[in-house]
Motif scaffolding. Structure first.
Motif, PDB file in Angstrom:
ATOM      1  N   TRP A   1       0.953  -1.035  -0.439  1.00  0.00           N
ATOM      2  CA  TRP A   1      -0.103  -0.133   0.181  1.00  0.00           C
ATOM      3  C   TRP A   1       1.065   1.208   0.130  1.00  0.00           C
ATOM      4  N   TYR A   2       0.382   2.234  -0.698  1.00  0.00           N
ATOM      5  CA  TYR A   2       1.221   3.762   0.033  1.00  0.00           C
ATOM      6  C   TYR A   2      -0.416   4.400  -0.567  1.00  0.00           C
ATOM      7  N   TRP A   3       0.324   5.790   0.205  1.00  0.00           N
ATOM      8  CA  TRP A   3      -0.452   6.958   0.407  1.00  0.00           C
ATOM      9  C   TRP A   3       0.926   8.177  -0.292  1.00  0.00           C
ATOM     10  N   VAL A   4      -0.257   9.192  -0.752  1.00  0.00           N
ATOM     11  CA  VAL A   4       0.328  10.560  -1.985  1.00  0.00           C
ATOM     12  C   VAL A   4      -0.219  11.361  -1.591  1.00  0.00           C
ATOM     13  N   ASP A   5       1.022  12.194  -1.082  1.00  0.00           N
ATOM     14  CA  ASP A   5       0.102  13.532  -0.433  1.00  0.00           C
ATOM     15  C   ASP A   5       0.883  14.893  -1.050  1.00  0.00           C
ATOM     16  N   PHE A   6      -0.743  15.336  -1.670  1.00  0.00           N
ATOM     17  CA  PHE A   6      -0.491  16.614  -2.516  1.00  0.00           C
ATOM     18  C   PHE A   6      -0.611  17.591  -1.801  1.00  0.00           C
ATOM     19  N   ASP A   7       0.343  18.180  -1.065  1.00  0.00           N
ATOM     20  CA  ASP A   7       0.319  19.757  -0.426  1.00  0.00           C
ATOM     21  C   ASP A   7       0.949  20.793  -0.955  1.00  0.00           C
ATOM     22  N   ARG A   8       0.181  21.584  -1.141  1.00  0.00           N
ATOM     23  CA  ARG A   8      -0.023  22.860  -2.130  1.00  0.00           C
ATOM     24  C   ARG A   8       0.620  22.477  -3.357  1.00  0.00           C
ATOM     25  N   PRO A   9      -0.110  21.935  -3.752  1.00  0.00           N
ATOM     26  CA  PRO A   9       0.433  21.363  -5.412  1.00  0.00           C
ATOM     27  C   PRO A   9       1.012  22.174  -5.872  1.00  0.00           C
ATOM     28  N   THR A  10       1.136  22.273  -7.663  1.00  0.00           N
ATOM     29  CA  THR A  10       1.390  23.366  -8.463  1.00  0.00           C
ATOM     30  C   THR A  10       0.807  22.871  -9.291  1.00  0.00           C
ATOM     31  N   GLY A  11       0.736  23.819 -10.650  1.00  0.00           N
ATOM     32  CA  GLY A  11       0.032  23.189 -11.924  1.00  0.00           C
ATOM     33  C   GLY A  11       0.177  22.044 -12.388  1.00  0.00           C
ATOM     34  N   GLU A  12       1.843  21.998 -12.207  1.00  0.00           N
ATOM     35  CA  GLU A  12       2.542  20.643 -12.885  1.00  0.00           C
ATOM     36  C   GLU A  12       1.704  19.558 -12.096  1.00  0.00           C
ATOM     37  N   GLU A  13       1.777  19.692 -10.533  1.00  0.00           N
ATOM     38  CA  GLU A  13       1.401  18.256 -10.411  1.00  0.00           C
ATOM     39  C   GLU A  13       0.298  18.044  -9.647  1.00  0.00           C
ATOM     40  N   ILE A  14      -0.601  18.999 -10.075  1.00  0.00           N
ATOM     41  CA  ILE A  14      -2.315  18.889 -10.228  1.00  0.00           C
ATOM     42  C   ILE A  14      -2.480  18.700 -11.839  1.00  0.00           C
ATOM     43  N   ASN A  15      -1.302  18.069 -11.938  1.00  0.00           N
ATOM     44  CA  ASN A  15      -2.189  17.429 -13.558  1.00  0.00           C
ATOM     45  C   ASN A  15      -1.792  16.365 -13.890  1.00  0.00           C
ATOM     46  N   LEU A  16      -0.833  15.507 -12.446  1.00  0.00           N
ATOM     47  CA  LEU A  16      -0.684  14.161 -12.213  1.00  0.00           C
ATOM     48  C   LEU A  16      -1.975  13.596 -11.731  1.00  0.00           C
ATOM     49  N   LEU A  17      -3.051  14.582 -11.286  1.00  0.00           N
ATOM     50  CA  LEU A  17      -3.780  13.526 -11.017  1.00  0.00           C
ATOM     51  C   LEU A  17      -5.056  13.151 -12.336  1.00  0.00           C
ATOM     52  N   ALA A  18      -5.082  13.761 -13.015  1.00  0.00           N
ATOM     53  CA  ALA A  18      -5.139  12.933 -14.264  1.00  0.00           C
ATOM     54  C   ALA A  18      -4.200  11.801 -15.283  1.00  0.00           C
ATOM     55  N   SER A  19      -3.482  12.894 -15.291  1.00  0.00           N
ATOM     56  CA  SER A  19      -2.356  11.620 -16.056  1.00  0.00           C
ATOM     57  C   SER A  19      -1.720  10.532 -16.241  1.00  0.00           C
ATOM     58  N   PHE A  20      -0.926  10.975 -14.265  1.00  0.00           N
ATOM     59  CA  PHE A  20      -0.203   9.275 -13.786  1.00  0.00           C
ATOM     60  C   PHE A  20      -1.440   8.769 -13.064  1.00  0.00           C
ATOM     61  N   PHE A  21      -2.384   9.172 -12.418  1.00  0.00           N
ATOM     62  CA  PHE A  21      -3.595   8.489 -11.473  1.00  0.00           C
ATOM     63  C   PHE A  21      -4.979   8.493 -11.944  1.00  0.00           C
ATOM     64  N   GLN A  22      -4.571   8.888 -13.060  1.00  0.00           N
ATOM     65  CA  GLN A  22      -5.990   8.349 -13.997  1.00  0.00           C
ATOM     66  C   GLN A  22      -7.382   9.188 -13.065  1.00  0.00           C
TER      67      GLN A  22
END
Length: 320
Positions: free
Chosen positions: A29-50
């Motif tokens: 199991w794993y936990w990924v925490d988006f802490d005050r993310p940048t625009g590029e990091e926000i895009n990972l919600l769709a591109s990486f995690f889908q």
């Protein structure tokens, strides 16, 4: 900024590893925490995690009501953490999947740091998986509500004990401020209670008996919080009613005092008015002792009225 935490098949807890290793390492199991993310990091919600676009949109639109939505292979949560300084709600979004937890927030909640510390310090719980992680996150967020409500309750009890005519105006302003704070807390606590109730009765979230006991404990805490919240609201209503009663009593005392004074001077004013008209044919004006007689009569009437008021008990108003 993205923080990661994961537990591997080798019983090893890893920190801050790159997202690319999620698919290359054997994480239980794993936990990924988006802490005050940048625009590029926000895009990972769709591109990486889908994740679903609607869930991502919910993450970006602040501030929503606490809720949960079911998607194909994960559940999306909107949680509220409360800032102790200004009692303002802050949104914490959580994606709960088959073996992962992803959190997303635009502020820095202390609750997530505390949850991470508790997970690290309990190696016996690592094998319980991402469910224990989700439990720690929600539990810490809910536990933070208690000190805020207890602080409000202590202030209200102090006001109730010290309530007096001299402090009624100051306490009235504070009570209305507290009612506003309680209303804001109510908008968070009651939806959070409904959220936990839906979790416990969900057919989609297949928790084991032990896992369900964790979230049932949080639900019990929220029931207690709602009870404290309603008791505090009732207490503010009682204090407000007491303040209104004190104000009304003060006004009645002032009006009664003015009425007594006016009642004494009405006949005296009448006598002074009659003999102040200076008509030519007023026999009393030519009597040598008329001034003393009228003055004595006015004193007698005033004293007689005061004695009568005292007999009726109306002069008690001047003693307090």
């Amino acid at each position: 900024m993205i923080h990661t935490l994961g537990f591997t098949e080798d019983n090893e807890l890893l920190f801050d590893f790159p997202l690319s290793e999620i698919h290359t390492r054997n994480f239980l199991w794993y936990w990924v925490d988006f802490d005050r993310p940048t625009g590029e990091e926000i895009n990972l919600l769709a591109s990486f995690f889908q994740f679903h676009p609607l869930a991502i949109e919910d993450c970006l639109q602040r501030l929503q009501r606490p809720k949960l939505n079911y998607y194909e292979d994960y559940t999306f949560f909107v949680l509220h953490s409360i800032c102790r300084d200004n009692i303002e709600a802050e949104e914490v979004n959580m994606f709960f999947g088959t073996n992962y937890v992803v959190t997303f927030h635009f502020h820095e909640p202390q609750e997530l740091k505390d949850a991470k510390e508790r997970i690290i310090q309990n190696p016996t719980k690592w094998e319980e998986g991402h469910v224990f992680t989700a439990y720690q996150i929600i539990d810490k967020i809910v536990d933070n509500y208690f000190p805020i409500l207890y602080k409000i309750e202590d202030h209200l009890n102090d006001i109730e004990e010290k309530l007096s005519p001299s402090t009624v105006h100051l306490s009235m302003d504070f009570v209305f401020d507290v009612r506003g704070d309680l209303l804001r807390l109510r908008r968070t606590i009651i939806p959070m209670r409904e959220l936990l109730y839906r979790m416990l009765n969900s057919e989609v979230l297949s928790f084991s008996t032990i896992e369900r006991a964790y979230f049932s404990d949080i639900h019990d805490h929220l029931l207690r919080l709602v009870e404290i919240l309603e008791l505090n609201r009732d207490l503010t209503s009682d204090i407000r009613d007491s303040q209104l009663s004190i104000n009304s009593n003060q006004m009645n005392r002032i009006m009664m005092m003015l009425t007594i004074i006016s009642s004494v001077f009405i006949p005296l004013t009448f006598i002074a008015g009659v003999y102040g008209m200076n008509f030519e044919h007023m026999p009393e004006l030519r009597w040598r002792y008329s001034y003393l007689a009228v003055l004595a009569m006015m004193i007698f009437i005033g004293v007689a009225m005061l004695v009568w008021f005292k007999h009726k008990g109306w002069l008690q108003i001047f003693k307090s």
